[in-house]
Enzyme design. Sequence first.
Site, PDB file in Angstrom:
ATOM      1  N   GLY A  68     -10.923  61.578  -8.891  1.00  0.00           N
ATOM      2  CA  GLY A  68     -10.233  61.927  -9.658  1.00  0.00           C
ATOM      3  C   GLY A  68      -8.974  62.433  -9.248  1.00  0.00           C
ATOM      4  O   GLY A  68      -8.831  63.332  -8.141  1.00  0.00           O
ATOM      5  N   GLN A  72      -4.460  66.530 -11.837  1.00  0.00           N
ATOM      6  CA  GLN A  72      -3.899  67.900 -11.397  1.00  0.00           C
ATOM      7  C   GLN A  72      -4.711  68.675 -10.567  1.00  0.00           C
ATOM      8  O   GLN A  72      -3.982  68.970  -9.181  1.00  0.00           O
ATOM      9  CB  GLN A  72      -3.895  68.886 -12.836  1.00  0.00           C
ATOM     10  N   ILE A 100     -16.517  69.546  -9.598  1.00  0.00           N
ATOM     11  CA  ILE A 100     -15.695  70.650 -10.422  1.00  0.00           C
ATOM     12  C   ILE A 100     -15.403  70.225 -11.995  1.00  0.00           C
ATOM     13  O   ILE A 100     -15.120  71.172 -12.699  1.00  0.00           O
ATOM     14  CB  ILE A 100     -14.073  70.636  -9.927  1.00  0.00           C
ATOM     15  N   ASN A 127     -15.767  69.728 -15.774  1.00  0.00           N
ATOM     16  CA  ASN A 127     -16.838  70.821 -17.012  1.00  0.00           C
ATOM     17  C   ASN A 127     -17.458  69.732 -17.758  1.00  0.00           C
ATOM     18  O   ASN A 127     -17.064  68.618 -17.966  1.00  0.00           O
ATOM     19  CB  ASN A 127     -15.503  71.414 -17.321  1.00  0.00           C
ATOM     20  N   HIS A 169     -20.854  78.704 -15.520  1.00  0.00           N
ATOM     21  CA  HIS A 169     -19.407  78.881 -15.526  1.00  0.00           C
ATOM     22  C   HIS A 169     -18.925  78.777 -17.302  1.00  0.00           C
ATOM     23  O   HIS A 169     -19.081  77.800 -17.672  1.00  0.00           O
ATOM     24  CB  HIS A 169     -18.868  77.635 -14.761  1.00  0.00           C
TER      25      HIS A 169
END
Length: 316
Positions: free
Chosen positions: A11, A14, A120, A122, A177
């Site tokens: 990925g 950002q 990371i 989601n 999270h």
Amino acid sequence: QHKRAKIALIGAGQIGGNLALMAVQKGLGDVVLFDVVEGVPQGKALDLYQSTPVDGYSNTLIGTNSYDDVKDADLVIITAGIPRKPGMSRDDLLNTNAKIMTDVATNLKRVAPNAFVIVISNPLDAMVYLFQKVSGFAKNKVMGMAGVLDAARFRTFISMETGVSVADISAFVLGGHGDTMVPLPRYSYVGGVPLPDYPGLTPQKIEEMVVRTRNGGGEIVALLKTGSAFFAPAASAIAMAESVLRDQRRVFPVAVYCDGEYGYKDLHIGLPVILGKNGVEKIIEIKLTAEEKAALDKSAEAVEGLKADLKRLNFI
Ligand code: A3D
């Protein structure tokens, strides 16, 4: 002879771009930036590579659309997926990102079966669980980043409120999270003083900061409008990667696989762990009050719900 670590970033969006920048600035290793979009990983890697002569860094970078270049990576950080848009819950992301995570896990199993992996993407707790199930990687090598970020947000808010440097503030956040995360004021400190004892911090003020921490991701999404947070998430994952690659044995809240710890089984949830050369070296089990345990149980239930969705949708 000291071998440079090979760090693959799956990925190149950002967070991926900032992970590459921070990995190079910390001299963590040679970076491979992978994405399915053509040109973007190559462009970002080349641009970053061209910054290294200016600042005098010695690590190399490549950008790629081929998993061949990820071969034998020592550590992989996964941000592949779509980020949350305003009004979208993390759980809305499940279906799209589960397909992407299955693809990533299948490929990493083939090309980098011995890598440490930090997820990371989601919804975090579901994605790290899915990655582990699909890849079959050792449980100590698969880690989810969320708690480091949540604790960093809590520390920032405590610093804003007290005027004390973030360096002297520690914070403790457990659980999944999401809206059910469990920030623990009793285990959070300002200059060694427990948060509830710190002069001027009323229970109401503390509760306000806890609520703002829980909504920390949403607050940034609402401001940015076109995406979610990326600087602090990247910094948080890099701190975890550094602790593993340099065997620092730092204590972080990490979404980790539970096999009976805290009473949970076959579940990834945020718990305090020691990160070192073997990845998750140890899960630290502390005695929680009945109220804290109930909050953590509620969070675990939310993660179980995501797991059930993954099963219903035939991902696991
Ligand atoms: P973004 O800038 O969109 O980058 C994601 C990248 O993934 C894009 O460049 C896509 O092209 C790429 N991608 C899509 N499919 C694939 C695939 N199959 N293989 C490889 N790459 C692919 O998003 P971002 O960097 O802002 O965020 C990435 C993820 O992190 C999102 O899922 C966010 O929700 C999540 N996130 C998590 C946290 C936590 O604390 C857990 C915080 C912030 C963001």
